[in-house]
Scaffold this active site. Structure first.
Site, PDB file in Angstrom:
ATOM      1  N   THR A  82       1.941  -6.219   9.458  1.00 18.27           N
ATOM      2  CA  THR A  82       0.923  -5.218   9.749  1.00 18.27           C
ATOM      3  C   THR A  82      -0.394  -5.813  10.379  1.00 18.27           C
ATOM      4  O   THR A  82      -1.213  -5.219  10.784  1.00 18.27           O
ATOM      5  CB  THR A  82       0.592  -4.425   8.604  1.00 18.27           C
ATOM      6  OG1 THR A  82      -0.053  -5.357   7.569  1.00 18.27           O
ATOM      7  CG2 THR A  82       2.004  -3.771   7.986  1.00 18.27           C
ATOM      8  N   ALA A 124       6.415  -4.646   6.631  1.00 15.42           N
ATOM      9  CA  ALA A 124       6.359  -4.507   8.098  1.00 15.42           C
ATOM     10  C   ALA A 124       5.226  -5.674   8.040  1.00 15.42           C
ATOM     11  O   ALA A 124       4.593  -6.090   7.238  1.00 15.42           O
ATOM     12  CB  ALA A 124       5.598  -3.373   8.519  1.00 15.42           C
ATOM     13  N   THR A 130       4.139   3.502  13.584  1.00 13.57           N
ATOM     14  CA  THR A 130       2.855   3.843  13.943  1.00 13.57           C
ATOM     15  C   THR A 130       2.366   4.373  15.185  1.00 13.57           C
ATOM     16  O   THR A 130       3.366   4.729  15.846  1.00 13.57           O
ATOM     17  CB  THR A 130       2.232   2.375  13.909  1.00 13.57           C
ATOM     18  OG1 THR A 130       1.015   2.187  14.479  1.00 13.57           O
ATOM     19  CG2 THR A 130       2.974   1.675  14.983  1.00 13.57           C
ATOM     20  N   GLN A 146       0.806  -1.205   0.054  1.00 11.09           N
ATOM     21  CA  GLN A 146       0.013   0.085   0.132  1.00 11.09           C
ATOM     22  C   GLN A 146       0.763   1.192   0.035  1.00 11.09           C
ATOM     23  O   GLN A 146       0.571   2.202  -0.927  1.00 11.09           O
ATOM     24  CB  GLN A 146      -1.094   0.241   1.349  1.00 11.09           C
ATOM     25  CG  GLN A 146      -1.778   1.452   1.207  1.00 11.09           C
ATOM     26  CD  GLN A 146      -2.775   1.091   2.498  1.00 11.09           C
ATOM     27  OE1 GLN A 146      -4.087   0.928   2.039  1.00 11.09           O
ATOM     28  NE2 GLN A 146      -2.490   1.336   3.457  1.00 11.09           N
ATOM     29  N   TYR A 199       2.348  -6.007  18.388  1.00 14.05           N
ATOM     30  CA  TYR A 199       2.644  -5.230  17.133  1.00 14.05           C
ATOM     31  C   TYR A 199       3.211  -3.977  17.578  1.00 14.05           C
ATOM     32  O   TYR A 199       4.231  -3.450  16.959  1.00 14.05           O
ATOM     33  CB  TYR A 199       1.342  -4.832  16.343  1.00 14.05           C
ATOM     34  CG  TYR A 199       1.347  -3.822  15.424  1.00 14.05           C
ATOM     35  CD1 TYR A 199       2.062  -3.961  13.980  1.00 14.05           C
ATOM     36  CD2 TYR A 199       0.883  -2.725  15.314  1.00 14.05           C
ATOM     37  CE1 TYR A 199       2.304  -3.221  13.006  1.00 14.05           C
ATOM     38  CE2 TYR A 199       0.933  -1.483  14.349  1.00 14.05           C
ATOM     39  CZ  TYR A 199       1.622  -1.746  13.277  1.00 14.05           C
ATOM     40  OH  TYR A 199       2.109  -1.176  12.300  1.00 14.05           O
TER      41      TYR A 199
END
Length: 304
Positions: free
Chosen positions: A64, A62, A103, A12, A127
């Protein structure tokens, strides 16, 4: 000669980075996590050996899957932390600038105002902890590192909240959406453009990079449905009722103080960014994600 590598270039964020670099006429190449395996230092070394003229790397790779990380912590830490350390070390040996993405989930509870870059992290999930360790290893091993923390990324392709909502929102069942987590939806395209602009400087360190403003996931969904004139039956639920495997912060809005100081904060308000995105991609996404008649019921979107 190739000067820039984008890791996870088909993802993405990676695909937006590649598009933005191409539009600028930059000599960039994309690699996937199979050919540049962050778990394997030899794979990283082999990738860099193929492109000896590289001076900048964007790491958009990553692990995710936030909830899945609770069951697979070793996999999350290998990719999000140890692999980032390996990459940073290899970059440092060659004086390569590393642009790494993190993040809002490195923060936990206790916040009620936009969070500054130097606020103390306190992640609530595997995460979040893996991403925080990745930040620290990147900065520790390579002084030429930018860490960009963002929030609520979406784009025209790959799994994300916008695509999930447009899929279930065209069905016949009520749509349950979490309403007690406050975030800032951010388009991957704008993040890519900001990251590229920042990477031309020597102001290394941690940067917050999100759209302006804030909303709940429920407000985010309602805004995109309203813009596209869709009227699904929305049902707000709280985080406890949702019962996701991983805890999310109640409030994880980031303040782009460092970007503003450098006059590089080109993000707009989250609602304006969303409207522009839907004007460009909304109808195509509606057509692509429209469910078949026998698949319209019983769908439940993934937890943000």
């Amino acid at each position: 000669m190739v000067s820039t590598i984008v890791i996870a270039s088909a993802g993405q964020l990676g695909s937006e980075l590649m598009a933005a670099l191409k539009a600028r006429g930059e000599a960039a190449v994309g690699v996937n996590l199979e050919s540049c395996n962050l778990d394997d230092p030899q794979s990283i070394e082999a990738t860099l050996a193929r492109y000896p003229g590289v001076t900048r790397i964007f790491n958009a790779g990553a692990f995710t899957q936030v909830d899945r990380a609770e069951q697979e912590p070793q996999a999350a830490f290998r990719t999000n932390a140890l692999g980032v350390g390996f990459l940073a070390h290899a970059c440092a040996e060659r004086q390569i600038t590393l642009v790494h993405f993190s993040t809002d989930y490195v923060f936990g509870e206790g916040h009620s105002r936009p969070i500054l870059e130097d606020a103390a992290p306190n992640p609530l999930s595997v995460y979040g902890r893996s991403k925080l360790l990745g930040e620290r290893l990147a900065l520790q091993h390579n002084p030429r590192t930018f860490v960009l923390r963002s929030c609520g990324l979406y784009g025209p392709s790959h799994p994300n909240f916008v695509r999930a909502m447009l899929r279930v929102g065209q069905g016949s069942e009520p749509v349950a959406i979490v309403n007690d987590q406050i975030v800032t939806p951010t388009p991957a395209r704008t993040l890519a453009e900001v990251a590229i602009a920042l990477s031309t400087r020597d102001d290394f360190g941690i940067f917050h990079a999100t759209a302006q403003g804030q909303c709940s996931w429920f407000d985010f969904a309602r805004a995109l449905f309203d813009h596209l004139d869709l009227r699904p039956r929305l049902r707000p639920v709280d985080s406890q009722s949702w019962g996701a495997a991983a805890r999310r912060p109640t409030y994880s809005v980031l303040e782009n103080r460092a970007l503003k100081h450098l006059q590089l904060d080109s993000f707009g308000d989250w609602y304006a960014e969303l409207a522009a995105f839907l004007n460009d991609h909304g109808q195509r996404l509606l057509d692509e994600l429209r469910p078949a008649p026998d698949l319209g019921a019983g769908h439940r979107p993934a937890a943000p």
